[in-house]
Design an enzyme around this catalytic site. Structure first.
Site, PDB file in Angstrom:
ATOM      1  N   ASN A 179      -1.388 -12.713   2.817  1.00 20.66           N
ATOM      2  CA  ASN A 179      -1.012 -12.695   1.402  1.00 20.66           C
ATOM      3  C   ASN A 179       0.296 -13.470   1.308  1.00 20.66           C
ATOM      4  OD1 ASN A 179      -0.212 -12.183  -1.185  1.00 20.66           O
ATOM      5  ND2 ASN A 179       0.074  -9.969  -0.909  1.00 20.66           N
ATOM      6  N   LYS A 205       1.888 -14.271  -1.267  1.00 20.22           N
ATOM      7  CA  LYS A 205       2.744 -13.842  -2.398  1.00 20.22           C
ATOM      8  C   LYS A 205       3.264 -15.082  -3.120  1.00 20.22           C
ATOM      9  CE  LYS A 205       3.568  -9.581   0.062  1.00 20.22           C
ATOM     10  NZ  LYS A 205       4.421  -8.421   0.306  1.00 20.22           N
ATOM     11  N   HIS A 256      -2.295  -4.974  -5.847  1.00 22.45           N
ATOM     12  CA  HIS A 256      -1.199  -4.944  -4.861  1.00 22.45           C
ATOM     13  C   HIS A 256      -0.034  -4.128  -5.432  1.00 22.45           C
ATOM     14  CE1 HIS A 256       2.070  -6.256  -2.266  1.00 22.45           C
ATOM     15  NE2 HIS A 256       1.130  -6.575  -1.396  1.00 22.45           N
ATOM     16  N   SER A 293       4.458  -4.841   6.993  1.00 21.52           N
ATOM     17  CA  SER A 293       5.222  -5.248   8.175  1.00 21.52           C
ATOM     18  C   SER A 293       4.361  -5.352   9.437  1.00 21.52           C
ATOM     19  CB  SER A 293       6.411  -4.309   8.408  1.00 21.52           C
ATOM     20  OG  SER A 293       7.295  -4.344   7.302  1.00 21.52           O
TER      21      SER A 293
HETATM   22  P1  13P Z   1       4.666  -7.711   4.723  1.00 24.41           P
HETATM   23  O1  13P Z   1       3.703  -8.009   5.836  1.00 24.41           O
HETATM   24  O2  13P Z   1       5.614  -8.830   4.437  1.00 24.41           O
HETATM   25  O3  13P Z   1       5.328  -6.378   4.900  1.00 24.41           O
HETATM   26  O4  13P Z   1       3.778  -7.581   3.392  1.00 24.41           O
HETATM   27  C1  13P Z   1       2.656  -6.788   3.399  1.00 24.41           C
HETATM   28  C2  13P Z   1       1.906  -7.018   2.144  1.00 24.41           C
HETATM   29  O5  13P Z   1       2.343  -6.638   1.071  1.00 24.41           O
HETATM   30  C3  13P Z   1       0.634  -7.742   2.228  1.00 24.41           C
HETATM   31  O6  13P Z   1      -0.059  -7.663   1.025  1.00 24.41           O
END
Ligand code: 13P
Length: 249
Positions: free
Chosen positions: A10, A12, A95, A211
């Site tokens: 993801n 983002k 999400h 994470s």
């Molecule tokens: P991180 O792996 O950066 O913690 O993000 C997890 C996440 O929100 C995936 O959708």
């Protein structure tokens, strides 16, 4: 059980057309022998370029959100058919960042889910508790509500991927322990069994997210109910390939 593992990224609100295409180009040879399904969910505007960049490889492209209506006066939104037209195969729905910052609810998650399924996209529905909810012993109750309302009215639950993302583990470097993630995901599978049928629940792919990285992926993936990962930060670099190849030396 026959569940094929599924590792998805993801991105983002990160990457550009140039940096994204470069990363996909570098990832392609590194993930080509994966024993799992592989996808990258990318910002909407990058979709056409990333579909091109991933062409001919086992990397599928997903979106990060979808609107529930097929078309209409919804300024700034994108429909499932529009995503489909550009070669998108997966879409993240609900999400925690959408829930926290953009007012999404279990009800709107459910509407988006039905739109995605109708268009033939594979939805990745995110659920997860906040830190205060876990500390108050309410994790199962929160998840039960998110699943009951969010998945309401689905005919074939095996077409839905679930991502369990404890909100306190997202982007914090604080991953759930293998045992915490396994225990909670086992609860999610049990609840899906109650809501749909126990046999179908055994077929549903449930990812862990929060994470997850090259160092902790092996331990998480070794858990019997964890079928994959939804990877944020580590999907922006070549570490993503290490996670995809979690089962190799
Ligand atoms: P991180 O792996 O950066 O913690 O993000 C997890 C996440 O929100 C995936 O959708």
């Amino acid at each position: 059980m026959g569940r094929r593992p599924f590792i998805a990224g993801n991105w983002k609100m990160n990457m550009t057309a140039a940096s994204g295409a470069k990363l996909i180009g570098e990832l392609k040879p590194l993930v080509k022998d994966a024993n799992c399904d592989v996808a990258l969910c990318v910002p909407a505007i990058l979709i056409p370029e990333m579909v091109k960049a991933a062409a001919g490889s086992n990397i599928k492209i997903g979106a990060e959100n979808v609107h529930w209506a097929p078309s209409g006066a919804y300024t700034g939104e994108i429909s499932a058919e529009m995503l489909k037209e550009y070669g998108v195969e997966y879409v993240i729905i609900g999400h925690s960042e959408r829930r926290q910052y953009f007012g999404e609810t279990d009800e709107s998650v459910n509407m988006r889910l039905h739109a995605a399924l109708k268009a033939g996209l594979t939805p990745i529905v995110c659920v997860g508790e906040m830190l205060a909810e876990r500390e108050a012993g309410k994790t199962d109750k929160v998840l039960d509500r998110q699943l009951t309302v969010g998945l309401g009215g689905v005919d074939d639950i095996t077409k839905v991927v679930i991502a369990y993302e404890p909100v306190w583990a997202i982007g914090t470097g604080k991953t759930a322990t293998d045992e915490q993630a396994q225990e909670t995901i086992a609860h999610i599978r049990k609840k899906i069994g109650e809501l749909f049928c126990p046999m179908c629940a055994q077929k549903v792919i449930i990812q862990y997210g929060g994470s997850m990285n090259a160092g902790n992926c092996k331990g998480l993936m070794a858990q019997p109910d964890i079928d994959g990962g939804l990877i944020g930060g580590a999907s922006l670099k070549l570490d993503f390939a290490t996670i995809v190849n979690y089962d190799k030396e």
